[in-house]
Design an enzyme around this catalytic site. Structure first.
Site, short mmCIF file in Angstrom:
data_model
loop_
_atom_site.label_atom_id
_atom_site.label_comp_id
_atom_site.label_asym_id
_atom_site.label_seq_id
_atom_site.Cartn_x
_atom_site.Cartn_y
_atom_site.Cartn_z
N ASP A 135 30.97 44.53 29.68
CA ASP A 135 30.45 44.78 31.02
C ASP A 135 29.03 44.26 31.10
O ASP A 135 28.29 44.30 30.11
CB ASP A 135 30.47 46.28 31.34
CG ASP A 135 31.88 46.81 31.55
OD1 ASP A 135 32.77 46.01 31.92
OD2 ASP A 135 32.10 48.02 31.35
N ASP A 150 36.76 43.96 36.81
CA ASP A 150 36.70 45.22 37.57
C ASP A 150 36.60 44.97 39.07
O ASP A 150 37.22 45.67 39.88
CB ASP A 150 35.50 46.05 37.11
CG ASP A 150 35.61 46.49 35.66
OD1 ASP A 150 36.74 46.61 35.17
OD2 ASP A 150 34.56 46.71 35.03
#
Length: 204
Positions: A135, A150
């Site tokens: 991330d 995402d």
């Protein structure tokens, strides 16, 4: 051909093929963007150091996430790996029924995003099935750091809500239109029955 056998429009195979190709292309684009961005992050950014992109509004902060999307439920990586694999199989099964480009776009975004994070869980450290997802996107005011996969997963869910509320089916038809056709068919049947009854009375 019997009177009760459904007639398949000649354009149905073409619509199905076009939707399938669209789904595959979108999935490849999403997956490629996700994996390329993660490769750039891993090879360029130091971990847990914020790099401003648009000041404090948008920053890149490299973190390794052992949980689900948006760093939720850390420590349950195997569960999410299995769930992602199941979602992938379900999408592949439903892909044969899709003829609407809107649904193809939805499933393409979802498939590309799911495969992007699943690849991390299967191939990255600390091991197969329990790998940490990369991330790096940090937005001011948002409570979690996320990635491109995402974004498309959540976007596909939003599109799902829109298509469901509008009554759009996998084949592109709408529920309201289908109901209207059913009503017209029923009215036509009643009219034909009344006409036949009148003819019988006249003959009598």
């Amino acid at each position: 051909m019997s009177a009760t056998e459904p007639v398949v429009p000649a354009s149905a195979p073409r619509s199905r093929l076009r939707a399938l190709l669209s789904l595959v292309c979108v999935a490849i684009l999403v997956y490629g963007a996700d994996q390329l961005s993660k490769h750039w992050v891993v090879t360029t950014l130091p971990e847990r150091v914020s790099e401003p992109v648009l000041g404090e509004l948008l920053q890149f902060t490299f973190v390794r996430n052992p949980g689900a999307a948006f760093s939720l439920a850390s420590g349950s990586t195997w569960i999410f790996s299995i769930a992602a694999a199941v979602v992938t199989v379900v999408i592949l099964v439903f892909a044969r029924r899709i003829r609407a480009l809107s649904w193809a776009l939805l499933f393409g975004m979802l498939l590309g995003g799911v495969l992007g994070n699943l690849t991390d869980r299967l191939l990255r450290e600390p091991g197969f099935g329990v790998g940490h997802v990369i991330d790096f996107i940090e937005v001011w005011g948002f409570p979690a750091i996320f990635n491109i996969a995402d974004i498309f997963i959540v976007s596909s869910m939003g599109l799902f809500v829109i298509l469901t509320l509008r009554g759009v089916r996998l084949d592109g038809t709408r529920e309201s239109a289908v109901r209207a056709d059913d009503v017209l068919a029923q009215e036509s049947t009643v009219s034909d029955a009344a006409f036949d009854a009148d003819r019988r009375r006249d003959r009598g």
